[in-house]
Design an enzyme around this catalytic site. Structure first.
Site, short mmCIF file in Angstrom:
data_model
loop_
_atom_site.label_atom_id
_atom_site.label_comp_id
_atom_site.label_asym_id
_atom_site.label_seq_id
_atom_site.Cartn_x
_atom_site.Cartn_y
_atom_site.Cartn_z
N THR A 13 54.05 11.08 41.15
CA THR A 13 53.23 10.94 39.95
C THR A 13 52.94 9.46 39.72
O THR A 13 53.72 8.60 40.13
CB THR A 13 53.94 11.52 38.71
OG1 THR A 13 53.08 11.38 37.59
CG2 THR A 13 55.24 10.81 38.41
N HIS A 14 51.81 9.21 39.08
CA HIS A 14 51.49 7.84 38.68
C HIS A 14 51.57 7.74 37.17
O HIS A 14 51.15 6.76 36.57
CB HIS A 14 50.09 7.47 39.20
CG HIS A 14 50.05 7.30 40.69
ND1 HIS A 14 49.99 6.06 41.30
CD2 HIS A 14 50.10 8.19 41.69
CE1 HIS A 14 50.00 6.23 42.62
NE2 HIS A 14 50.06 7.51 42.87
N ASP A 74 52.83 20.36 38.42
CA ASP A 74 51.51 20.54 37.84
C ASP A 74 51.68 21.49 36.66
O ASP A 74 52.49 22.42 36.72
CB ASP A 74 50.52 21.12 38.86
CG ASP A 74 49.09 20.83 38.42
OD1 ASP A 74 48.74 19.64 38.28
OD2 ASP A 74 48.32 21.78 38.18
#
Ligand code: IMP
Length: 211
Positions: A13-14, A74
């Protein structure tokens, strides 16, 4: 055969918020979490047809680039009366920069247009799909949901995204009115209520060893 997660794990993840939450969840299992951002990995396009497919795309891409196991999630909000929207487009409905007040108002407008004025017609659930991928393409995947109804106007300022409109079944307060421990915390501290907390419990059962 399930495979156990040990040692170092890339969190694909960013998003700094997600990274912090995942680090906290993984710490009791002795897992050292590094982020895709820290390793300079790119962000693949989320072209999957469902939550599970998108989590898998992110985890597989990170594991192949970093050459160590990678973890991705997600998630999103699924509204029954809107045929499952916003679903995998939950983040996109808020636009850039994200405006969730506008996204919640859009959902409410569509619900009103469809005559969804009673709680039974305003059913919704959050979904969380988690995927751990290894560089040899082994996968561990879990999915969980939390069911509830959408209230209007939004209530509470805690949490993020669609939290202020979501009233989980069996509770009198929205996610926006709950503390983070109440919403995401795992037993014994929290209720293991949220979709992410429930999915994480499932993953821990099949692939994690408590230290
Ligand atoms: P993702 O980063 O593609 O998983 O985007 C998920 C989107 O779904 C977020 O940006 C939020 O809009 C929504 N969402 C997911 N989980 C939650 C939650 O726990 N509360 C509120 N909104 C959520």
């Amino acid at each position: 055969m399930h495979r156990r997660i040990t040692g170092k794990l890339v969190i694909a993840t960013h998003n700094p918020g997600k990274l912090a939450e995942m680090r906290e969840l993984l710490a009791p299992y002795g897992i050292e979490a590094v982020s895709a951002g820290e390793l300079g990995l790119g962000e693949p396009e989320e072209t999957g047809a469902d939550f599970r497919a998108n989590a898998r795309i992110k985890a597989v891409a990170a594991a192949r680039s970093a050459k160590i196991p990678a973890f991705a999630d997600d998630s999103g909000l699924v509204v029954d009366a809107l045929d499952g929207a916003p679903g995998i487009h939950s983040a996109r409905w808020a636009g850039k920069p994200a405006d969730f007040s506008a996204a919640m108002a859009r959902i409410e407008r569509l619900l009103q247009e469809r005559g969804a004025t009673t709680p039974e017609k305003r059913r919704a659930h959050f979904v969380s799909a988690l995927c751990v991928a290894w560089p040899d393409d082994h996968l561990e995947e879990v999915e969980a949901r939390v069911d509830g109804t959408l209230v209007w106007p939004p209530r509470g300022t805690a949490g993020f995204g669609y939290d202020p409109t979501f009233l989980p079944d069996g509770h009198a307060r929205t996610f926006g009115e709950m503390t983070s421990i109440e919403k995401h915390g795992l037993p014994p501290l929290g209720l293991g209520l949220s979709h992410r907390a429930r999915a994480f419990v499932k993953l821990a059962e099949i692939a994690l060893d408590r230290r």
